[in-house]
Design a protein around this motif. Structure first.
Motif, short mmCIF file in Angstrom:
data_model
loop_
_atom_site.label_atom_id
_atom_site.label_comp_id
_atom_site.label_asym_id
_atom_site.label_seq_id
_atom_site.Cartn_x
_atom_site.Cartn_y
_atom_site.Cartn_z
N VAL A 192 -9.39 17.87 47.77
CA VAL A 192 -8.36 16.90 47.40
C VAL A 192 -8.67 16.33 46.01
CG1 VAL A 192 -7.35 14.65 47.97
CG2 VAL A 192 -7.76 16.33 49.78
N PHE A 193 -9.93 15.99 45.76
CA PHE A 193 -10.31 15.49 44.44
C PHE A 193 -9.96 16.50 43.35
CE2 PHE A 193 -14.07 12.75 46.17
CZ PHE A 193 -13.18 11.81 46.64
N GLU A 194 -10.23 17.78 43.62
CA GLU A 194 -9.93 18.82 42.63
C GLU A 194 -8.42 18.90 42.38
OE1 GLU A 194 -10.45 21.91 39.84
OE2 GLU A 194 -11.75 20.30 40.56
N SER A 195 -7.64 18.77 43.42
CA SER A 195 -6.17 18.77 43.25
C SER A 195 -5.73 17.60 42.38
CB SER A 195 -5.48 18.69 44.61
OG SER A 195 -5.77 19.83 45.38
N LEU A 196 -6.29 16.42 42.63
CA LEU A 196 -5.97 15.25 41.83
C LEU A 196 -6.44 15.42 40.38
CD1 LEU A 196 -6.87 12.43 44.39
CD2 LEU A 196 -4.57 13.17 43.69
N LYS A 197 -7.57 16.05 40.20
CA LYS A 197 -8.09 16.31 38.85
C LYS A 197 -7.14 17.21 38.08
CE LYS A 197 -10.75 18.87 35.95
NZ LYS A 197 -10.15 20.04 35.32
N ARG A 198 -6.63 18.23 38.74
CA ARG A 198 -5.73 19.17 38.07
C ARG A 198 -4.38 18.54 37.74
NH1 ARG A 198 -7.22 25.10 40.69
NH2 ARG A 198 -9.48 24.79 40.49
#
Length: 140
Positions: A106-112
């Motif tokens: 989820v963090f990676e999705s938000l980062k992208r």
């Protein structure tokens, strides 16, 4: 799930079987191939290297415990834990690692999407990383 036990009851992952399991997701099989070459892989490197389609697919699977590929989420988590030497403990530890992995996706999705900064070097299942900052909100 391609786990084997030894005489002591310890479980290990058969990466070759994972690699050749045609019903598994490409991301699962590629991770197994990578870990066959080098048994160490930082979790942050794995998450950062996911292409957008794989990230979306893993996030979708994570939302549904009844998804036919949900067991692969556990397998990926345990492969990554083994790659950093933190694959010990029983069901509660596996559950904790799975929750951490799903949160990092989820963090990676938000980062992208440009909403957060992820500190990939701090992504670890190890207890020594519990106080490390792994994500920060980006102020606009």
């Amino acid at each position: 799930m391609n786990l084997e036990s030894d005489d002591d009851g310890e479980f290990s992952i058969n990466y070759e079987r994972v690699l050749h399991q045609e019903t598994f997701l490409p991301v699962t099989r590629l991770l197994a191939a990578d870990l066959m070459k080098s048994q160490y892989m930082p979790i942050g490197d794995f998450i950062k290297s996911l292409n957008d389609n794989s990230l979306r697919e893993l996030n979708s699977i994570a939302e549904d415990e009844d998804h036919p590929n949900f067991e692969e989420m556990i397998l990926i988590t345990e492969m990554l834990a083994a790659a950093e030497g933190t694959n010990f403990g029983g069901t509660p530890e596996v559950h904790k690692r799975l929750n951490m992995f799903i949160t990092w996706l989820v963090f990676e999705s938000l980062k992208r999407k440009g909403l957060v900064k992820v500190y990939y070097e701090n992504l670890s299942f190890g207890d020594d990383m519990a106080d490390k900052i792994v994500v920060e909100k980006i102020d606009f």
